[in-house]
Scaffold this motif. Structure first.
Motif, PDB file in Angstrom:
ATOM      1  N   GLU A  98       0.864  -1.183   0.000  1.00  0.00           N
ATOM      2  CA  GLU A  98       0.000   0.000   0.000  1.00  0.00           C
ATOM      3  C   GLU A  98       0.897   1.227   0.000  1.00  0.00           C
ATOM      4  O   GLU A  98       1.775   1.365   0.857  1.00  0.00           O
ATOM      5  CB  GLU A  98      -0.921   0.045   1.214  1.00  0.00           C
ATOM      6  N   THR A  99       0.671   2.112  -0.946  1.00  0.00           N
ATOM      7  CA  THR A  99       1.432   3.355  -1.023  1.00  0.00           C
ATOM      8  C   THR A  99       0.520   4.507  -0.654  1.00  0.00           C
ATOM      9  O   THR A  99      -0.505   4.754  -1.318  1.00  0.00           O
ATOM     10  CB  THR A  99       1.997   3.570  -2.438  1.00  0.00           C
ATOM     11  N   SER A 100       0.866   5.222   0.394  1.00  0.00           N
ATOM     12  CA  SER A 100       0.064   6.336   0.870  1.00  0.00           C
ATOM     13  C   SER A 100       0.457   7.615   0.152  1.00  0.00           C
ATOM     14  O   SER A 100       1.611   7.794  -0.258  1.00  0.00           O
ATOM     15  CB  SER A 100       0.258   6.507   2.377  1.00  0.00           C
ATOM     16  N   THR A 101      -0.482   8.529   0.025  1.00  0.00           N
ATOM     17  CA  THR A 101      -0.197   9.836  -0.560  1.00  0.00           C
ATOM     18  C   THR A 101       0.141  10.875   0.497  1.00  0.00           C
ATOM     19  O   THR A 101       0.533  11.994   0.169  1.00  0.00           O
ATOM     20  CB  THR A 101      -1.396  10.336  -1.381  1.00  0.00           C
ATOM     21  N   THR A 102       0.006  10.509   1.761  1.00  0.00           N
ATOM     22  CA  THR A 102       0.304  11.433   2.859  1.00  0.00           C
ATOM     23  C   THR A 102       1.294  10.781   3.820  1.00  0.00           C
ATOM     24  O   THR A 102       1.353   9.549   3.911  1.00  0.00           O
ATOM     25  CB  THR A 102      -0.964  11.819   3.632  1.00  0.00           C
ATOM     26  N   PRO A 103       2.069  11.579   4.562  1.00  0.00           N
ATOM     27  CA  PRO A 103       3.060  11.010   5.479  1.00  0.00           C
ATOM     28  C   PRO A 103       2.479  10.541   6.803  1.00  0.00           C
ATOM     29  O   PRO A 103       3.219  10.045   7.651  1.00  0.00           O
ATOM     30  CB  PRO A 103       4.029  12.174   5.698  1.00  0.00           C
ATOM     31  N   GLU A 104       1.179  10.684   7.001  1.00  0.00           N
ATOM     32  CA  GLU A 104       0.544  10.317   8.264  1.00  0.00           C
ATOM     33  C   GLU A 104      -0.351   9.105   8.077  1.00  0.00           C
ATOM     34  O   GLU A 104      -0.955   8.911   7.026  1.00  0.00           O
ATOM     35  CB  GLU A 104      -0.286  11.479   8.814  1.00  0.00           C
ATOM     36  N   ARG A 105      -0.443   8.308   9.141  1.00  0.00           N
ATOM     37  CA  ARG A 105      -1.374   7.183   9.134  1.00  0.00           C
ATOM     38  C   ARG A 105      -1.849   6.945  10.567  1.00  0.00           C
ATOM     39  O   ARG A 105      -1.035   6.879  11.490  1.00  0.00           O
ATOM     40  CB  ARG A 105      -0.721   5.923   8.585  1.00  0.00           C
ATOM     41  N   ILE A 106      -3.152   6.846  10.731  1.00  0.00           N
ATOM     42  CA  ILE A 106      -3.733   6.479  12.020  1.00  0.00           C
ATOM     43  C   ILE A 106      -3.901   4.965  12.038  1.00  0.00           C
ATOM     44  O   ILE A 106      -4.487   4.386  11.109  1.00  0.00           O
ATOM     45  CB  ILE A 106      -5.068   7.188  12.258  1.00  0.00           C
ATOM     46  N   VAL A 107      -3.377   4.327  13.084  1.00  0.00           N
ATOM     47  CA  VAL A 107      -3.400   2.872  13.190  1.00  0.00           C
ATOM     48  C   VAL A 107      -4.038   2.478  14.524  1.00  0.00           C
ATOM     49  O   VAL A 107      -4.088   3.272  15.463  1.00  0.00           O
ATOM     50  CB  VAL A 107      -1.979   2.277  13.088  1.00  0.00           C
ATOM     51  N   SER A 108      -4.498   1.257  14.587  1.00  0.00           N
ATOM     52  CA  SER A 108      -5.053   0.726  15.833  1.00  0.00           C
ATOM     53  C   SER A 108      -4.936  -0.785  15.803  1.00  0.00           C
ATOM     54  O   SER A 108      -4.790  -1.409  14.736  1.00  0.00           O
ATOM     55  CB  SER A 108      -6.517   1.135  16.013  1.00  0.00           C
ATOM     56  N   ALA A 109      -5.026  -1.391  16.980  1.00  0.00           N
ATOM     57  CA  ALA A 109      -4.969  -2.849  17.064  1.00  0.00           C
ATOM     58  C   ALA A 109      -6.142  -3.483  16.332  1.00  0.00           C
ATOM     59  O   ALA A 109      -6.014  -4.549  15.724  1.00  0.00           O
ATOM     60  CB  ALA A 109      -4.952  -3.275  18.535  1.00  0.00           C
ATOM     61  N   ALA A 110      -7.295  -2.823  16.367  1.00  0.00           N
ATOM     62  CA  ALA A 110      -8.497  -3.389  15.756  1.00  0.00           C
ATOM     63  C   ALA A 110      -8.441  -3.376  14.235  1.00  0.00           C
ATOM     64  O   ALA A 110      -9.157  -4.152  13.583  1.00  0.00           O
ATOM     65  CB  ALA A 110      -9.726  -2.617  16.228  1.00  0.00           C
TER      66      ALA A 110
END
Length: 262
Positions: A236-248
């Motif tokens: 997966e290539t993101s267009t932004t430098p941020e990513r919100i992640v979670s265990a779920a």
């Protein structure tokens, strides 16, 4: 005694416990639950969410639900914020600074300036930070023992590992002390740290669900790494430098997530 301890660590890290159910990366009996100081102002994140921001090279901002912000491999730049803590590594000046902002409360060096191994295990707000040391190449000095640290961040049910400037494969003694990792931030330059095929072996050992590449020099290097791991990881290539992640929301299939740096 040390052999018995490492054996126990390996046993614990091998337990198939879902990320959301296991509070710590290392299952240590009798560990008291962490408390979040009441003075913390929460970030705009849900209770189980963590924001990762790639600043470039080997630096990320790790932001917790409670608003704690830690910058990895800090060399003086923190994205315009005052972090609560920074981690650093010794291999090159792009990974540390001898003049950190004096307002930063916790400056965690991945090596011990006084000799021996650096040892960190502390609570910074609602993030637990600990390290596992590895060796680095030292030019004319040869191999420097404990010159690098793999920093592990335990936050919101996630175990996030930053491999720093890793120069060698991980042995059972390292894997047992690292424990479970859900997300790994991995250097993929292919030479300054390790060859890309060897780094893939490290990733197979760690078994993280999300792998985020860092420490590459131009798209050609990154594309070679993507080709190297294409049979193991969904891309997966993101267009932004941020990513919100979670265990779920961890993916069922291991994913290579490419974040563009600032």
């Amino acid at each position: 005694m040390r052999k018995l301890f490492l054996t126990a660590c390996l046993f614990l890290s091998a337990l198939a416990v879902p990320a959301a159910a296991q509070g710590d990366c290392l299952a240590i009996a009798g560990r008291e639950p962490r408390a979040v100081p009441a003075a913390f102002e929460p970030a705009k994140l849900a209770a189980e969410e963590v924001r990762l921001t790639f600043l470039g090279h080997a630096s990320f901002i790790i932001e917790s639900p409670g608003g704690t912000r830690i910058v990895t491999d800090y060399a003086g730049y923190s994205g315009g914020i005052l972090p609560d803590a920074v981690t650093m590594n010794r291999a090159h000046t792009s990974h540390f600074t001898d003049a950190p902002d004096p307002a930063i409360k916790h400056v965690l060096r991945g090596w011990n300036p006084d000799g021996g191994a650096a040892v960190h295990d502390l609570e910074v707000g609602d993030i637990r930070v600990r390290n596992v040391t590895t060796d680095i190449r030292g030019g004319m000095a040869g191999r420097i023992k404990d010159g690098n640290s793999i920093f592990v961040f335990e936050v919101a049910g996630l175990c996030i590992g930053h491999l720093g400037h890793l120069h060698h494969l991980l042995g059972p003694e390292h894997v047992g002390l690292i424990g479970r990792l859900d997300i790994v931030l991995v250097p993929v330059d292919g030479g300054y740290t390790m060859g890309q095929a060897e780094m893939l072996e490290v990733l197979k050992t760690l078994k993280a669900r999300i792998v985020i590449p860092m420490h590459y020099f131009g798209p050609a290097t990154l594309n070679r790494f993507i080709a190297t791991v294409s049979q193991t990881y969904e891309l997966e290539t993101s267009t932004t430098p941020e990513r919100i992640v979670s265990a779920a929301t961890l993916p069922d299939r291991p994913k290579l997530l490419v974040l563009p740096g600032y």
